[in-house]
Design a protein around this motif. Structure first.
Motif, short mmCIF file in Angstrom:
data_model
loop_
_atom_site.label_atom_id
_atom_site.label_comp_id
_atom_site.label_asym_id
_atom_site.label_seq_id
_atom_site.Cartn_x
_atom_site.Cartn_y
_atom_site.Cartn_z
N GLY A 64 0.93 -1.20 -0.03
CA GLY A 64 0.20 0.15 -0.09
C GLY A 64 0.56 1.21 -0.01
N SER A 219 -18.65 0.29 1.27
CA SER A 219 -17.23 0.41 0.98
C SER A 219 -16.83 -0.34 2.26
N ASN A 221 -13.93 1.05 3.34
CA ASN A 221 -12.55 2.02 3.62
C ASN A 221 -12.57 2.28 5.07
N ASP A 328 -11.49 -5.75 -3.61
CA ASP A 328 -11.45 -4.69 -2.51
C ASP A 328 -9.91 -4.12 -2.67
N GLN A 332 -8.52 -0.56 -3.77
CA GLN A 332 -7.58 0.35 -2.98
C GLN A 332 -6.46 0.97 -3.99
N ARG A 333 -6.16 -0.10 -4.91
CA ARG A 333 -5.16 0.36 -5.70
C ARG A 333 -5.09 1.14 -7.05
N ALA A 336 -4.93 4.88 -6.57
CA ALA A 336 -4.21 5.15 -5.39
C ALA A 336 -3.54 6.66 -5.61
N GLN A 339 -9.32 5.90 -2.90
CA GLN A 339 -9.73 4.58 -2.92
C GLN A 339 -11.19 4.46 -3.47
#
Length: 369
Positions: A64, A219, A221, A328, A332-333, A336, A339
């Motif tokens: 991350g 979500s 997050n 998921d 996230q990626r 980036a 998100q």
């Protein structure tokens, strides 16, 4: 001693391993006199999917904006590590991974049950409106309650899901209760509830609408252990029940008359399966909001991988876990450091999946399968 007596007194010969079991199946001892007969291919697929899910989970925890080594993560899990490492692993990434794994499994089980009940690949809770009804119940709690919590939202989503299920079943029963009728009634009610949900947001304050809209997108997050603990408790109670439902539900797929002739209470079993499926979906919606596509796709993909007709609950659960962890991680990626709510990503994939499913079904029909 006569020959028959000698044969009677002789010790029974040990049965070769696997003798007497159907081809391609194996028996797993559960302790005592209980055992479980499983297909070998299903077991292999479950193990492979869980291995994939574990690999994605490890990748999500270690990588991350702030990267960790495997040794750093192990130190944190053992109780050591720096404060920052502990915050990243224990406070942010690990609860998110656990929530994705549990929600994926529970949504997939819910979808498998509803597709089995309706005998239709579109009969998942997000298509037939049960998820939308659960969302309505959750929005009412979020917007009208002074102090909403995971517990109160879970209560609202469960009541909303049950009310929607009761309405869909009642409408479908008047038209014979066929799977296509259930799907069409669910889609119609889902559209009505979606409009009502949008109306609720227009009557809320800007702050309330922002909170509700973020939840409505679906979500992971902002997932914390405060939300994961009740989710894990619900999963510990609900997921093992799938074992109890698997055999009578498989008999029910043979048809109502055949199931009744084998001693299955068709009406009671259908009601229990609907209730179980609604609770599974409602618990997931209460924690992460509505996450579409997963309950629709996971059972169908699991069935094709396992190459078996009918219910594949264990494979479906493993498929759901792997799919949501992958979705998921992509959420996230992809953009980036921003998100994407995983519900938006899964909804986009859902449209592509529906086109693929219609194409595959069309080819199967053309080939007479």
């Amino acid at each position: 001693m006569s020959a028959p007596d000698a044969r009677a007194d002789a010790a029974p010969r040990p049965r070769p391993a696997g003798a007497g079991y159907p081809a391609g199946r194996m028996r797993i001892r559960l302790g005592g006199d209980r055992s479980l007969l499983v297909r070998r291919r299903c077991l292999v697929v479950v193990v492979a999917l869980l291995a994939l899910a574990l690999a994605v989970a490890v990748l999500a925890v270690l990588t991350g904006a702030y990267n960790l080594s495997a040794a750093d993560a192990v130190r944190v899990l053992a109780g050591g590590g720096s404060d920052l490492d502990r915050f990243i692993v224990l406070g942010q990434r690990l609860p998110r991974v656990v929530a994705a794994a549990l929600i994926g499994a529970m949504l997939a089980l819910s979808g498998a049950l509803f597709q089995s009940l309706s005998r239709n690949p579109l009969g998942s809770p997000d298509i037939v409106g049960f998820t939308t009804g659960a969302t309505t119940g959750g929005l009412l709690i979020i917007l009208l309650s002074a102090a909403s919590s995971t517990t109160t939202i879970a209560l609202g989503t469960t009541l909303g899901g049950f009310a929607t299920a009761a309405a869909v079943v009642a409408v479908a029963a008047r038209r014979g209760g066929a799977g296509e009728v259930i799907v069409l009634a669910g889609i119609a009610l889902s559209q009505t509830l979606s409009a009502f949900n949008d109306y609720l947001l227009t009557r809320a304050t800007i702050e309330e609408a922002e909170v509700a809209k973020a939840w409505q997108y679906g979500s992971l997050n902002a997932i914390t252990w405060a939300q994961v603990r009740p989710l894990a408790l619900g999963a510990a109670v609900l997921i093992p029940l799938a074992v109890w439902f698997s055999r009578p539900a498989a008999v029910l797929e043979m048809g109502d008359d055949a199931a009744a002739s084998l001693g299955v209470g068709v009406g009671r079993l259908r009601a229990a399966m609907v209730g179980y499926g609604v609770v599974l979906a409602a618990v997931c919606v209460s924690v992460a909001g509505p996450i579409g596509f997963l309950a629709l796709a996971a059972p169908q993909l699991a069935q094709r991988l396992a190459r078996t007709p009918g219910l594949t609950l264990a494979v479906s659960a493993a498929m759901g876990t792997a799919l949501l962890l992958i979705a998921d991680l992509l959420a996230q990626r992809l953009l980036a450091p921003f998100q994407i709510p995983v519900g938006l990503l899964s909804a986009a994939c859902g449209g592509l999946y529906l086109m693929w499913l219609l194409g595959v079904r069309g080819m199967d029909d053309a080939e007479g399968r």
